[in-house]
Write an enzyme that holds these catalytic residues in place. Structure first.
Site, mmCIF file in Angstrom:
data_model
loop_
_atom_site.group_PDB
_atom_site.id
_atom_site.type_symbol
_atom_site.label_atom_id
_atom_site.label_comp_id
_atom_site.label_asym_id
_atom_site.label_seq_id
_atom_site.Cartn_x
_atom_site.Cartn_y
_atom_site.Cartn_z
ATOM 1 C CG ASP A 168 -2.141 0.841 1.090
ATOM 2 O OD1 ASP A 168 -2.522 1.150 -0.054
ATOM 3 O OD2 ASP A 168 -2.728 1.213 2.121
ATOM 4 C CE LYS A 214 -13.563 4.072 -11.734
ATOM 5 N NZ LYS A 214 -14.497 2.962 -11.976
HETATM 6 C C1 LIG Z 1 7.101 13.500 -4.770
HETATM 7 C C2 LIG Z 1 5.760 13.057 -4.335
HETATM 8 C C3 LIG Z 1 5.811 12.134 -3.180
HETATM 9 C C4 LIG Z 1 4.463 11.694 -2.789
HETATM 10 C C5 LIG Z 1 4.419 11.315 -1.380
HETATM 11 C C6 LIG Z 1 3.222 10.520 -1.154
HETATM 12 C C7 LIG Z 1 2.937 10.358 0.243
HETATM 13 C C8 LIG Z 1 1.752 9.490 0.371
HETATM 14 C C9 LIG Z 1 2.164 8.149 0.779
HETATM 15 C C10 LIG Z 1 1.010 7.310 0.981
HETATM 16 C C11 LIG Z 1 1.426 5.975 1.404
HETATM 17 C C12 LIG Z 1 0.456 5.333 2.233
HETATM 18 C C13 LIG Z 1 -0.777 4.970 1.466
HETATM 19 C C14 LIG Z 1 -1.780 4.526 2.400
HETATM 20 C C15 LIG Z 1 -3.128 4.712 1.782
HETATM 21 C C16 LIG Z 1 -4.161 4.305 2.740
HETATM 22 O O1 LIG Z 1 -3.955 3.525 3.600
HETATM 23 S S1 LIG Z 1 -5.688 5.005 2.559
HETATM 24 C C17 LIG Z 1 -6.557 4.358 3.964
HETATM 25 C C18 LIG Z 1 -7.452 3.224 3.616
HETATM 26 N N1 LIG Z 1 -8.516 3.669 2.748
HETATM 27 C C19 LIG Z 1 -9.605 4.297 3.231
HETATM 28 O O2 LIG Z 1 -9.771 4.528 4.410
HETATM 29 C C20 LIG Z 1 -10.604 4.700 2.190
HETATM 30 C C21 LIG Z 1 -12.027 4.640 2.721
HETATM 31 N N2 LIG Z 1 -12.968 4.851 1.618
HETATM 32 C C22 LIG Z 1 -13.317 6.098 1.263
HETATM 33 O O3 LIG Z 1 -12.962 7.092 1.892
HETATM 34 C C23 LIG Z 1 -14.196 6.241 0.055
HETATM 35 O O4 LIG Z 1 -14.947 5.076 -0.126
HETATM 36 C C24 LIG Z 1 -13.368 6.510 -1.231
HETATM 37 C C25 LIG Z 1 -12.343 5.396 -1.496
HETATM 38 C C26 LIG Z 1 -12.608 7.855 -1.076
HETATM 39 C C27 LIG Z 1 -14.313 6.604 -2.420
HETATM 40 O O5 LIG Z 1 -15.349 7.451 -2.087
HETATM 41 P P1 LIG Z 1 -15.831 8.625 -3.077
HETATM 42 O O6 LIG Z 1 -14.754 9.645 -3.245
HETATM 43 O O7 LIG Z 1 -17.158 9.083 -2.585
HETATM 44 O O8 LIG Z 1 -15.905 7.892 -4.432
HETATM 45 P P2 LIG Z 1 -17.191 7.232 -5.124
HETATM 46 O O9 LIG Z 1 -17.863 8.346 -5.857
HETATM 47 O O10 LIG Z 1 -17.972 6.397 -4.182
HETATM 48 O O11 LIG Z 1 -16.493 6.260 -6.162
HETATM 49 C C28 LIG Z 1 -15.684 6.769 -7.199
HETATM 50 C C29 LIG Z 1 -15.487 5.630 -8.164
HETATM 51 O O12 LIG Z 1 -14.702 4.625 -7.529
HETATM 52 C C30 LIG Z 1 -15.409 3.376 -7.494
HETATM 53 N N3 LIG Z 1 -15.126 2.722 -6.207
HETATM 54 C C31 LIG Z 1 -15.107 3.288 -4.990
HETATM 55 N N4 LIG Z 1 -14.766 2.367 -4.055
HETATM 56 C C32 LIG Z 1 -14.568 1.223 -4.716
HETATM 57 C C33 LIG Z 1 -14.205 -0.088 -4.307
HETATM 58 N N5 LIG Z 1 -13.943 -0.378 -3.035
HETATM 59 N N6 LIG Z 1 -14.080 -1.035 -5.255
HETATM 60 C C34 LIG Z 1 -14.297 -0.760 -6.551
HETATM 61 N N7 LIG Z 1 -14.660 0.471 -7.014
HETATM 62 C C35 LIG Z 1 -14.797 1.438 -6.095
HETATM 63 C C36 LIG Z 1 -16.877 3.752 -7.607
HETATM 64 O O13 LIG Z 1 -17.636 2.699 -8.136
HETATM 65 C C37 LIG Z 1 -16.797 4.924 -8.565
HETATM 66 O O14 LIG Z 1 -16.610 4.441 -9.859
HETATM 67 P P3 LIG Z 1 -17.282 5.226 -11.132
HETATM 68 O O15 LIG Z 1 -18.735 5.249 -10.869
HETATM 69 O O16 LIG Z 1 -16.663 6.616 -11.110
HETATM 70 O O17 LIG Z 1 -16.860 4.435 -12.317
#
Ligand SMILES: CCCCCCCCCCCCCCCC(=O)SCCNC(=O)CCNC(=O)[C@H](O)C(C)(C)COP(=O)(O)OP(=O)(O)OC[C@H]1O[C@@H](n2cnc3c(N)ncnc32)[C@H](O)[C@@H]1OP(=O)(O)O
Length: 249
Positions: A168, A214
């Site tokens: 992840d 996505k």
């Molecule tokens: C130089 C640069 C350096 C960068 C430096 C970066 C630093 C950064 C490092 C990060 C490194 C750590 C990375 C940890 C990352 C976590 O651990 S994240 C924590 C775990 N995840 C969560 O807690 C997420 C919980 N879920 C949610 O908050 C919401 O369900 C979500 C995922 C934001 C989606 O909600 P939403 O924004 O309301 O989206 P929604 O309209 O429902 O769905 C959008 C689309 O996605 C699809 N979808 C949504 N969920 C799903 C699903 N589970 N399965 C399939 N399709 C789905 C929908 O069907 C829809 O598709 P379309 O109709 O558009 O075709």
């Protein structure tokens, strides 16, 4: 040259014009054997520790892979010139959000004791030792991960949750680079072969497809020489507005 703070100028971060979010670290841990980068943050906070630099717990395989990618990284030479290179080492701190210009003191809005859990152990080598590199030309992200003894799952081997965490981390970083702030919506992992504690493994991710909000990413985790496949995985990340997280909406 790496910087000790990393502005995340997310397109969806709703904040005043000059806003950016700083990633910083306030660890009191001893500094790594290599000098940590100097940066703007040092004027405000204690010197950040970049956890992705080598430390004395890194074994030969971890060091070999680090050197392999690091030697291909662009950097500023001592003479102040830029050396070209396809890879970039991504610095890593134990805290994401503390302060946003424009007067928002983010850590008060979240939790002032919060720390990134892959970077919250001060016992070097005990848990997650890792470094990430990104290649913008090939759009590839790699992670080199040495699994510490506190990550045990099956006897002598790495816990599946710890493995998922590293996947992840690599693909989440890759998706963030590709699309700005995202959350993991779905993560599928095939565990093919257990990882002995202490081993170093290589993670390689690629972005398969972007579709509106996505982004679909895949990742393979292999032994350090690439000969054994430990996991293959696919994930879906969805773009979010940072304010969604901060305001809990
Ligand atoms: C130089 C640069 C350096 C960068 C430096 C970066 C630093 C950064 C490092 C990060 C490194 C750590 C990375 C940890 C990352 C976590 O651990 S994240 C924590 C775990 N995840 C969560 O807690 C997420 C919980 N879920 C949610 O908050 C919401 O369900 C979500 C995922 C934001 C989606 O909600 P939403 O924004 O309301 O989206 P929604 O309209 O429902 O769905 C959008 C689309 O996605 C699809 N979808 C949504 N969920 C799903 C699903 N589970 N399965 C399939 N399709 C789905 C929908 O069907 C829809 O598709 P379309 O109709 O558009 O075709």
């Amino acid at each position: 040259m790496t910087r000790s703070i990393l502005p995340l100028t997310g397109r969806s971060l709703r904040a005043p014009k000059s806003s950016c979010v700083f990633i910083y670290d306030d660890s009191k841990a001893p500094p790594p054997p290599f000098s940590a980068p100097q940066g703007l943050a040092s004027g405000f906070f204690s010197k950040p520790r970049d956890f992705s630099l080598p430390n004395s717990s890194w074994g030969p395989e971890m060091m070999r892979l680090y050197e392999q990618y690091n030697s291909q990284c662009g950097e500023e030479t001592e003479g102040g010139e830029n050396r070209e290179g396809p890879w970039k080492r991504l610095p890593s701190y134990n805290r994401f959000l503390k302060y946003a210009t424009g007067g928002v003191y983010l850590s008060r809005m979240i939790h002032k004791k919060a720390r990134l859990f892959t970077r919250n152990n001060r016992d070097q080598g005990a848990t997650f030792e890792y470094v990430l590199f990104f290649n913008s030309e090939e759009d590839k992200c790699v992670g080199v991960f040495q699994a510490g003894h506190l990550l045990e799952g099956p006897p002598g081997h790495v816990h599946g949750g710890a493995i998922a965490t590293m996947i992840d981390t690599v693909i989440g970083t890759h998706a963030t680079i590709a699309c700005g702030p995202v959350l993991t919506a779905n993560l599928n992992i095939n565990y093919r072969r257990p990882i002995p504690l202490g081993n170093t493994v290589l993670l390689e991710s690629s972005v398969d497809k972007k579709e509106g909000k996505k982004v679909f990413v895949t990742c393979k985790m292999t032994s350090s020489d690439g000969s054994k496949l430990h996991t293959d995985s696919t994930a879906l990340f969805v773009s979010i507005k940072v304010s969604q997280l901060l305001l809990g909406s």
